[in-house]
Design a protein around this motif. Sequence first.
Motif, PDB file in Angstrom:
ATOM      1  N   MET A   1       0.382  -1.161   0.799  1.00  0.00           N
ATOM      2  CA  MET A   1       0.143  -0.325  -0.313  1.00  0.00           C
ATOM      3  C   MET A   1       0.949   1.417  -0.533  1.00  0.00           C
ATOM      4  N   THR A   2       0.730   2.296  -0.704  1.00  0.00           N
ATOM      5  CA  THR A   2       1.051   3.331  -1.117  1.00  0.00           C
ATOM      6  C   THR A   2       0.806   4.586   0.052  1.00  0.00           C
ATOM      7  N   THR A   3       1.003   5.486   0.506  1.00  0.00           N
ATOM      8  CA  THR A   3       0.791   6.342   1.507  1.00  0.00           C
ATOM      9  C   THR A   3      -0.605   7.076   0.600  1.00  0.00           C
ATOM     10  N   ALA A   4      -0.822   7.239  -0.588  1.00  0.00           N
ATOM     11  CA  ALA A   4      -2.230   7.409  -1.152  1.00  0.00           C
ATOM     12  C   ALA A   4      -3.080   6.995  -1.172  1.00  0.00           C
ATOM     13  N   ASP A   5      -2.824   5.721  -0.502  1.00  0.00           N
ATOM     14  CA  ASP A   5      -3.673   4.025  -0.323  1.00  0.00           C
ATOM     15  C   ASP A   5      -4.168   4.605   1.133  1.00  0.00           C
ATOM     16  N   VAL A   6      -3.175   4.871   1.645  1.00  0.00           N
ATOM     17  CA  VAL A   6      -3.785   5.165   3.061  1.00  0.00           C
ATOM     18  C   VAL A   6      -4.439   6.615   3.685  1.00  0.00           C
ATOM     19  N   LEU A   7      -3.920   7.423   2.715  1.00  0.00           N
ATOM     20  CA  LEU A   7      -5.171   8.862   3.367  1.00  0.00           C
ATOM     21  C   LEU A   7      -6.029   8.360   2.415  1.00  0.00           C
ATOM     22  N   MET A   8      -6.306   8.092   1.419  1.00  0.00           N
ATOM     23  CA  MET A   8      -7.612   7.708   0.996  1.00  0.00           C
ATOM     24  C   MET A   8      -8.176   6.633   1.539  1.00  0.00           C
ATOM     25  N   ALA A   9      -7.548   5.933   2.423  1.00  0.00           N
ATOM     26  CA  ALA A   9      -9.189   5.572   3.590  1.00  0.00           C
ATOM     27  C   ALA A   9      -8.689   6.158   4.303  1.00  0.00           C
ATOM     28  N   ALA A  38     -17.283  16.319   6.818  1.00  0.00           N
ATOM     29  CA  ALA A  38     -17.637  15.765   6.116  1.00  0.00           C
ATOM     30  C   ALA A  38     -17.064  16.165   4.547  1.00  0.00           C
ATOM     31  N   LEU A  39     -17.207  16.926   4.555  1.00  0.00           N
ATOM     32  CA  LEU A  39     -17.296  17.479   2.987  1.00  0.00           C
ATOM     33  C   LEU A  39     -15.494  18.461   2.962  1.00  0.00           C
ATOM     34  N   GLY A  40     -15.001  18.762   4.335  1.00  0.00           N
ATOM     35  CA  GLY A  40     -14.306  19.129   4.667  1.00  0.00           C
ATOM     36  C   GLY A  40     -13.352  17.127   4.067  1.00  0.00           C
ATOM     37  N   ALA A  41     -13.508  16.630   4.677  1.00  0.00           N
ATOM     38  CA  ALA A  41     -12.746  14.896   3.916  1.00  0.00           C
ATOM     39  C   ALA A  41     -12.874  14.643   2.445  1.00  0.00           C
ATOM     40  N   ILE A  42     -14.136  15.124   1.955  1.00  0.00           N
ATOM     41  CA  ILE A  42     -14.205  14.873   0.284  1.00  0.00           C
ATOM     42  C   ILE A  42     -13.167  15.808  -0.546  1.00  0.00           C
ATOM     43  N   ALA A  43     -13.154  17.250   0.108  1.00  0.00           N
ATOM     44  CA  ALA A  43     -11.906  17.876  -0.799  1.00  0.00           C
ATOM     45  C   ALA A  43     -10.583  17.157  -0.295  1.00  0.00           C
ATOM     46  N   GLY A  44     -10.159  17.180   1.079  1.00  0.00           N
ATOM     47  CA  GLY A  44      -8.931  15.885   1.311  1.00  0.00           C
ATOM     48  C   GLY A  44      -8.816  14.792   0.554  1.00  0.00           C
ATOM     49  N   LEU A  45      -9.609  14.296   0.042  1.00  0.00           N
ATOM     50  CA  LEU A  45      -9.879  13.043  -1.166  1.00  0.00           C
ATOM     51  C   LEU A  45      -9.822  13.369  -2.718  1.00  0.00           C
ATOM     52  N   TYR A  46      -9.711  14.939  -2.717  1.00  0.00           N
ATOM     53  CA  TYR A  46      -9.367  15.591  -4.143  1.00  0.00           C
ATOM     54  C   TYR A  46      -7.415  16.471  -4.121  1.00  0.00           C
ATOM     55  N   LEU A  47      -7.629  16.560  -3.039  1.00  0.00           N
ATOM     56  CA  LEU A  47      -6.418  16.513  -3.200  1.00  0.00           C
ATOM     57  C   LEU A  47      -5.255  15.763  -3.044  1.00  0.00           C
ATOM     58  N   VAL A  48      -5.974  14.020  -2.815  1.00  0.00           N
ATOM     59  CA  VAL A  48      -5.303  13.037  -2.903  1.00  0.00           C
ATOM     60  C   VAL A  48      -5.216  12.909  -3.728  1.00  0.00           C
ATOM     61  N   LEU A  49      -5.703  13.436  -4.506  1.00  0.00           N
ATOM     62  CA  LEU A  49      -6.013  12.949  -6.091  1.00  0.00           C
ATOM     63  C   LEU A  49      -5.241  13.277  -7.143  1.00  0.00           C
ATOM     64  N   THR A  50      -4.265  14.797  -6.623  1.00  0.00           N
ATOM     65  CA  THR A  50      -3.687  15.290  -7.333  1.00  0.00           C
ATOM     66  C   THR A  50      -5.565  16.538  -8.428  1.00  0.00           C
ATOM     67  N   LEU A  53      -8.335  22.090  -7.367  1.00  0.00           N
ATOM     68  CA  LEU A  53      -9.150  23.249  -8.367  1.00  0.00           C
ATOM     69  C   LEU A  53     -10.443  22.427  -7.571  1.00  0.00           C
ATOM     70  N   VAL A  54     -10.425  21.092  -7.612  1.00  0.00           N
ATOM     71  CA  VAL A  54     -11.894  21.094  -7.563  1.00  0.00           C
ATOM     72  C   VAL A  54     -11.664  20.642  -6.081  1.00  0.00           C
ATOM     73  N   ALA A  55     -10.812  20.521  -5.056  1.00  0.00           N
ATOM     74  CA  ALA A  55     -10.693  20.973  -4.090  1.00  0.00           C
ATOM     75  C   ALA A  55     -10.776  21.695  -2.746  1.00  0.00           C
ATOM     76  N   TRP A  56     -10.699  22.895  -4.308  1.00  0.00           N
ATOM     77  CA  TRP A  56     -10.661  24.291  -3.755  1.00  0.00           C
ATOM     78  C   TRP A  56     -12.050  24.313  -3.373  1.00  0.00           C
ATOM     79  N   VAL A  57     -12.690  24.158  -5.062  1.00  0.00           N
ATOM     80  CA  VAL A  57     -13.765  24.613  -5.684  1.00  0.00           C
ATOM     81  C   VAL A  57     -15.205  23.990  -3.993  1.00  0.00           C
ATOM     82  N   GLN A  58     -14.714  22.907  -3.952  1.00  0.00           N
ATOM     83  CA  GLN A  58     -15.352  22.096  -2.811  1.00  0.00           C
ATOM     84  C   GLN A  58     -15.119  22.592  -1.819  1.00  0.00           C
ATOM     85  N   VAL A  59     -14.488  23.542  -1.331  1.00  0.00           N
ATOM     86  CA  VAL A  59     -14.483  24.549   0.223  1.00  0.00           C
ATOM     87  C   VAL A  59     -14.525  25.678   0.283  1.00  0.00           C
TER      88      VAL A  59
END
Length: 169
Positions: A1-9, A38-50, A53-59
């Motif tokens: 498992m990579t760091t991205a996988d752990v962060l996503m989980a 919950a919405l902040g965690a979803i924005a974090g998921l967008y950040l992990v997925l690089t 822009l979508v993360a900041w729009v979410q926030v």
Amino acid sequence: MTTADVLMAALGAVALGAGLLVVTTRHVVRAGLWLVVALGAIAGLYLVLTAELVAWVQVLLYVGAVVVLLLFAVMLTRAPIGASDDLDRVRWPGALIGAGAGAGLAALLIDAFCWSRVALPEPGTAERIGAALFRTWVLPFELISVLLLAALVGAIVVSRPDIGSGRRR
């Protein structure tokens, strides 16, 4: 498992837990604050997925505007903020329907992808997303902003007894 996988989980678990708290808490304001988590965690998921822009729009849009509008509507309409025993309903039908829908969607997702890798398209840039937004999605975006403005004006009208009753001061 990579760091991205752990962060996503981890972020997925936070989003799922906060989402469950949104729908199970009996206090409206606390539900709004759990929605922020919950919405902040979803924005974090967008950040992990690089997808920065979508993360900041979410926030900005969801956390910043929609939740603030929800809290303003609750406070302006003088809705009961605490727990309310007279509004409680039997929870098992809703839980059964939600669990069935979740299981059905999970089965559909597993069947559709069968744990295979999917080729990703070329990464988007802010320029391409902005061009798509202002060419294709500008009308729905503006309609949603007018709808949110109408909801805020409606909350103000409902909260003020002297507006709309025909009385003048």
